[in-house]
Write a protein that holds these residues in place. Structure first.
Motif, PDB file in Angstrom:
ATOM      1  N   SER A 293       0.899  -1.092   0.066  1.00 59.23           N
ATOM      2  CA  SER A 293      -0.004  -0.080  -0.238  1.00 59.23           C
ATOM      3  C   SER A 293       0.866   1.251  -0.029  1.00 59.23           C
ATOM      4  O   SER A 293       0.501   2.247  -0.580  1.00 59.23           O
ATOM      5  N   LEU A 294       2.005   1.218   0.755  1.00 61.21           N
ATOM      6  CA  LEU A 294       2.888   2.329   0.885  1.00 61.21           C
ATOM      7  C   LEU A 294       3.591   2.550  -0.391  1.00 61.21           C
ATOM      8  O   LEU A 294       3.715   3.846  -0.831  1.00 61.21           O
ATOM      9  N   TYR A 295       4.141   1.685  -1.006  1.00 56.66           N
ATOM     10  CA  TYR A 295       4.718   1.675  -2.392  1.00 56.66           C
ATOM     11  C   TYR A 295       3.852   2.339  -3.246  1.00 56.66           C
ATOM     12  O   TYR A 295       4.434   3.147  -4.278  1.00 56.66           O
ATOM     13  N   GLU A 296       2.597   1.687  -3.467  1.00 63.55           N
ATOM     14  CA  GLU A 296       1.585   2.374  -4.513  1.00 63.55           C
ATOM     15  C   GLU A 296       1.364   3.853  -4.235  1.00 63.55           C
ATOM     16  O   GLU A 296       1.216   4.372  -5.052  1.00 63.55           O
ATOM     17  N   ARG A 297       1.638   4.529  -3.031  1.00 62.11           N
ATOM     18  CA  ARG A 297       1.196   5.709  -2.693  1.00 62.11           C
ATOM     19  C   ARG A 297       2.625   6.682  -2.221  1.00 62.11           C
ATOM     20  O   ARG A 297       2.477   7.665  -1.636  1.00 62.11           O
ATOM     21  N   MET A 298       3.693   6.279  -2.950  1.00 65.55           N
ATOM     22  CA  MET A 298       4.849   6.816  -2.479  1.00 65.55           C
ATOM     23  C   MET A 298       4.890   8.219  -2.762  1.00 65.55           C
ATOM     24  O   MET A 298       5.324   9.053  -1.687  1.00 65.55           O
ATOM     25  N   PHE A 299       4.222   8.534  -3.725  1.00 64.40           N
ATOM     26  CA  PHE A 299       4.225  10.080  -4.297  1.00 64.40           C
ATOM     27  C   PHE A 299       3.308  10.962  -3.332  1.00 64.40           C
ATOM     28  O   PHE A 299       3.635  11.979  -2.795  1.00 64.40           O
ATOM     29  N   ALA A 397       8.518   7.261   7.761  1.00 64.90           N
ATOM     30  CA  ALA A 397       9.061   8.411   8.694  1.00 64.90           C
ATOM     31  C   ALA A 397      10.577   8.881   8.244  1.00 64.90           C
ATOM     32  O   ALA A 397      10.629  10.061   8.218  1.00 64.90           O
ATOM     33  N   LYS A 398      11.231   7.991   7.878  1.00 67.09           N
ATOM     34  CA  LYS A 398      12.886   8.428   7.463  1.00 67.09           C
ATOM     35  C   LYS A 398      12.665   8.717   6.158  1.00 67.09           C
ATOM     36  O   LYS A 398      13.883   8.946   5.422  1.00 67.09           O
ATOM     37  N   MET A 399      11.650   8.638   5.315  1.00 70.81           N
ATOM     38  CA  MET A 399      11.586   8.598   3.765  1.00 70.81           C
ATOM     39  C   MET A 399      12.068  10.160   3.420  1.00 70.81           C
ATOM     40  O   MET A 399      11.595  11.064   4.169  1.00 70.81           O
ATOM     41  N   SER A 400      12.755  10.346   2.332  1.00 71.65           N
ATOM     42  CA  SER A 400      13.312  11.752   2.114  1.00 71.65           C
ATOM     43  C   SER A 400      12.349  12.161   1.048  1.00 71.65           C
ATOM     44  O   SER A 400      11.919  11.399   0.212  1.00 71.65           O
ATOM     45  N   PRO A 401      11.665  13.506   1.210  1.00 71.36           N
ATOM     46  CA  PRO A 401      10.279  13.843   0.341  1.00 71.36           C
ATOM     47  C   PRO A 401      10.991  13.976  -1.057  1.00 71.36           C
ATOM     48  O   PRO A 401      10.046  13.538  -1.917  1.00 71.36           O
ATOM     49  N   VAL A 402      12.221  14.382  -1.177  1.00 71.35           N
ATOM     50  CA  VAL A 402      12.578  14.522  -2.728  1.00 71.35           C
ATOM     51  C   VAL A 402      12.792  13.162  -3.229  1.00 71.35           C
ATOM     52  O   VAL A 402      12.453  13.055  -4.526  1.00 71.35           O
ATOM     53  N   ASP A 403      13.211  12.005  -2.575  1.00 71.93           N
ATOM     54  CA  ASP A 403      13.267  10.597  -3.280  1.00 71.93           C
ATOM     55  C   ASP A 403      11.788  10.428  -3.575  1.00 71.93           C
ATOM     56  O   ASP A 403      11.514   9.626  -4.530  1.00 71.93           O
ATOM     57  N   ALA A 404      10.824  10.320  -2.737  1.00 73.58           N
ATOM     58  CA  ALA A 404       9.414  10.117  -2.642  1.00 73.58           C
ATOM     59  C   ALA A 404       8.964  10.693  -3.993  1.00 73.58           C
ATOM     60  O   ALA A 404       8.105  10.174  -4.597  1.00 73.58           O
ATOM     61  N   MET A 405       9.397  11.839  -4.297  1.00 71.24           N
ATOM     62  CA  MET A 405       8.588  12.756  -5.240  1.00 71.24           C
ATOM     63  C   MET A 405       9.543  12.962  -6.571  1.00 71.24           C
ATOM     64  O   MET A 405       9.356  13.863  -6.924  1.00 71.24           O
ATOM     65  N   ARG A 406      10.237  12.115  -6.810  1.00 70.10           N
ATOM     66  CA  ARG A 406      11.358  12.169  -7.505  1.00 70.10           C
ATOM     67  C   ARG A 406      10.724  12.820  -9.058  1.00 70.10           C
ATOM     68  O   ARG A 406      11.401  13.393  -9.786  1.00 70.10           O
ATOM     69  N   ARG A 407       9.424  12.238  -9.342  1.00 69.15           N
ATOM     70  CA  ARG A 407       8.827  12.404 -10.499  1.00 69.15           C
ATOM     71  C   ARG A 407       8.257  14.081 -10.439  1.00 69.15           C
ATOM     72  O   ARG A 407       7.741  14.510 -11.509  1.00 69.15           O
ATOM     73  N   SER A 408       8.308  14.753  -9.519  1.00 66.14           N
ATOM     74  CA  SER A 408       7.702  15.966  -9.276  1.00 66.14           C
ATOM     75  C   SER A 408       8.422  16.959  -9.953  1.00 66.14           C
ATOM     76  O   SER A 408       8.332  17.188 -11.314  1.00 66.14           O
ATOM     77  N   PHE A 409       9.444  17.894  -9.191  1.00 64.65           N
ATOM     78  CA  PHE A 409       9.991  18.866  -9.909  1.00 64.65           C
ATOM     79  C   PHE A 409      11.191  18.395 -10.986  1.00 64.65           C
ATOM     80  O   PHE A 409      11.735  17.404 -10.764  1.00 64.65           O
TER      81      PHE A 409
END
Lengths: 409, 233
Positions: A293-299, A397-409
């Motif tokens: 569930s988490l990996y599906e919603r990483m973004f 909790a330890k996830m970096s936002p930029v890693d999770a949102m790599r597809r964003s900016f």
């Protein structure tokens, strides 16, 4: 904040219904198995206690000290009249009956066998033990005939005797040590699943036994039925001290059959071990479900982190989802466990004839539902599921936002 | 809203970012020095790989520079801890993403409200601000809908409302019009331009869209991780 977390958790677990249902079923089966296993264990214990105490032993017994070790015919209960009079006044004593015991030999025209000859008072013995209920032929001292003898079906088979047939019983008398023999007619045949009772015991009237053993009006045992079985397990009550005087000893069924309480205590541990093993397996299923569930919603997690959700807040989102999954699973599991246990509590489980812990099961085992099964176990499942959620929560909790949102900016 | 005094809201000093691509160092940014003042409506443009994404990540505190310093509203981002940085983003930066990126299980109202929940804004105030913000972006009657029940343009309006509701100093918008048709994109751009004029919030866009470049009052072009041109209109 809690409301939004609950909403997020609840709606997220409903996003992939199939996966939630599969995970919930796994957890709920685990809970239902725990509930049923516990109910069965309680039913089995009650059955074994009932079998052990109701069939013959009673809730308590009084003997002369060391009689149980030596089985000496001369070791009768001291101050019998006083003991009997006091027992009759005890509020917690429902019934009591007197018995004699003597090793002996029974012989028919065809065969012979070693027995334990038991002298009983039929009127009170009926109230305390189940021998009269186990009669499959004849009766339990229904006629006033001092030469009546009641034997087990297996003994009848060994001796090749039937109702009305004559047998001879030989015993050794107290004090003199002389052999004494007398004849009897088989007036009743009983059947117990317990092999020792079925083949190794013979019952005669108390007076006849006292006469044969030359012990006068004395007896070797008084078996007691209390108003509640629990009273017999409580060693703090004054009963035990009162009747352990004059060289006598009063013993509860837990002392007469010490293996039962020990095995019951062990069963408690095995129940918890079973629960831990069961949920040890389920826990990986929960972790897997949460991670999928988490990996599906990483973004999404990346967005939540980016807009200012703290690490702990991120972990809380996952833990609330684990909690929501636990609540759904607990509801399912409790219903499943209740239905399953109720069905078997009504129809029973046939374990008759099987010997467990030295006691042969005489009746169907009926699982017993308790409040604990629907409070402690669900709470344990909830905690287990939350513990299972800790690893995915820590990961988020330890996830970096930029890693999770790599597809964003 | 009339702006009386301009302050430096974003200052970057020698910002360099080197990525490790399978053992090969890749310079995404090469000593970028830039100052953006409050109330600016700025577009950062450049070809793919020019460093726009990395620059936005770094000035928003989502990523850390390999070298150099970033000051946001006078605070050095690299000196902040994880939770402090989260709180700082929550209170000072609004994000508008290319793909809207609303939380799909939350309603429009809940999406906009979320940041205020994090900030501990009281319920009544949250509600009033959400209603006012949705009215501002022209989504008065859709607060109970889920994002999937809205058009792309409406979703991006919700994203704008979410970014602006906590009244941050800076709005970072990544290709905000990329997924929209030109008419909707133009309308949203007008709206953001108007909000910028009314509120004095600083808008920084990363874009390829000529329409955004045209609307921007400052155009910064990045090339190979360096500022190529910096043009005030």
């Amino acid at each position: 904040m809690f409301l939004i977390l609950i909403k997020l958790a609840w709606r997220n677990i409903l996003r992939n219904k199939r996966r939630t249902i599969i995970a919930s079923i796994a957890i709920s089966i685990g809970l239902a198995a725990l509930i049923f296993g516990d109910a069965f264990m309680i039913g089995m214990m009650e059955n074994l206690i009932k079998t052990a105490t109701d069939s013959f032993i009673g809730d308590a017994q009084i003997h002369q000290q060391e009689f149980r070790d030596t089985r000496e015919v001369s070791m009768t209960i001291q101050e019998l009249d006083e003991v009997g009079a006091n027992l009759a006044k005890e509020a917690n004593v429902q019934y009591f009956t007197r018995r004699t015991f003597a090793p002996g030999m029974i012989a028919s025209s065809a065969n012979r066998s070693a027995i334990n000859l038991v002298g009983v008072q039929p009127s009170t013995e009926k109230l305390l033990s189940q021998i009269d209920d186990a009669i499959i032929g004849g009766g339990f001292f229904e006629k006033a005939n001092e030469h009546d003898i009641v034997i087990g079906s297996k003994l009848a088979e060994i001796l090749e005797v039937a109702l009305g047939d004559k047998v001879v019983v030989t015993v050794v008398q107290a004090k003199s040590g002389d052999y004494f023999e007398d004849w009897f007619r088989v007036s009743g045949i009983y059947y117990f699943a317990d092999a020792a009772m079925n083949s190794g015991m013979a019952f005669v009237r108390l007076k006849k036994a006292q006469q044969m053993l030359a012990i006068g009006p004395n007896v070797h045992e008084i078996a007691i039925k209390f108003t509640s079985t629990e009273y017999g397990q409580d060693k703090q009550v004054p009963f035990w001290k009162t009747y352990s005087q004059h060289g006598n000893e009063a013993l509860s069924w837990t002392e007469i059959l010490p293996q039962l309480p020990k095995v019951f205590a062990m069963s408690e541990y095995s129940k918890y071990i079973m629960g831990i093993v069961l949920f040890g397996v389920v826990i990986f299923g929960i972790i897997n479900t949460l991670f999928m569930s988490l990996y599906e919603r990483m973004f999404e997690f990346g967005v939540l982190r980016a807009v200012g959700t703290r690490s702990f807040g991120m972990a809380r989102i996952v833990l609330f989802e684990a909690g929501a999954l636990a609540v759904v699973s607990i509801l399912l599991g409790a219903i499943l466990g209740f239905v399953l246990t109720t069905i078997f509590a009504n129809i029973g489980i046939d374990y008759t004839g099987n010997e467990m812990m030295g006691v042969t099961v005489q009746e169907f085992i009926y699982p017993v539902l308790t409040i604990e099964q629907f409070t402690v176990y669900p709470l344990a499942v909830f905690i287990f599921t939350i513990v299972a959620g800790l690893y995915p929560a820590w990961h988020v909790a330890k996830m970096s936002p930029v890693d999770a949102m790599r597809r964003s900016f | 809203m009339e702006q009386t005094q301009k302050t430096d809201v974003i200052v970057t000093e020698g910002v360099t970012k080197v990525y490790d691509a399978d053992g090969i160092p890749v310079n995404a940014l090469n000593g970028v020095d830039l100052t953006i003042q409050s109330g600016e409506f700025t577009a950062i443009v450049g070809p793919s790989g020019s460093g726009k994404t990395t620059f936005l990540n770094i000035i928003s505190g989502l990523d850390a520079p390999t070298e150099g310093k970033v000051l946001l509203s006078g605070k050095v981002l690299s000196e902040m801890g994880g939770n402090e940085l989260s709180d700082f983003r929550r209170d000072n930066i609004g994000f508008i993403f290319q793909a809207y990126n609303l939380i799909p299980v939350l309603t429009v109202e809940e999406n906009v409200e979320y940041i205020m929940l994090l900030a501990g804004v009281p319920k009544a105030e949250r509600h009033d601000r959400v209603v006012a913000m949705l009215e501002t972006v022209g989504l008065k009657d859709v607060e109970d809908r889920l994002p999937t029940q809205l058009s792309g343009g409406q979703q991006q309006r919700v994203a704008i409302a979410r970014a602006m509701v906590s009244e941050p100093a800076i709005i970072l918008a990544d290709e905000p019009t990329a997924n929209l048709d030109s008419k909707t994109g133009a309308a949203l751009l007008d709206m953001m331009s108007q909000l910028n004029a009314e509120t004095g919030m600083t808008f920084i866009f990363s874009t390829h869209d000529p329409m955004v470049m045209e609307s921007a009052r400052r155009l910064i072009t990045l090339c190979d991780g360096q500022i190529d041109t910096d043009e005030m209109k």
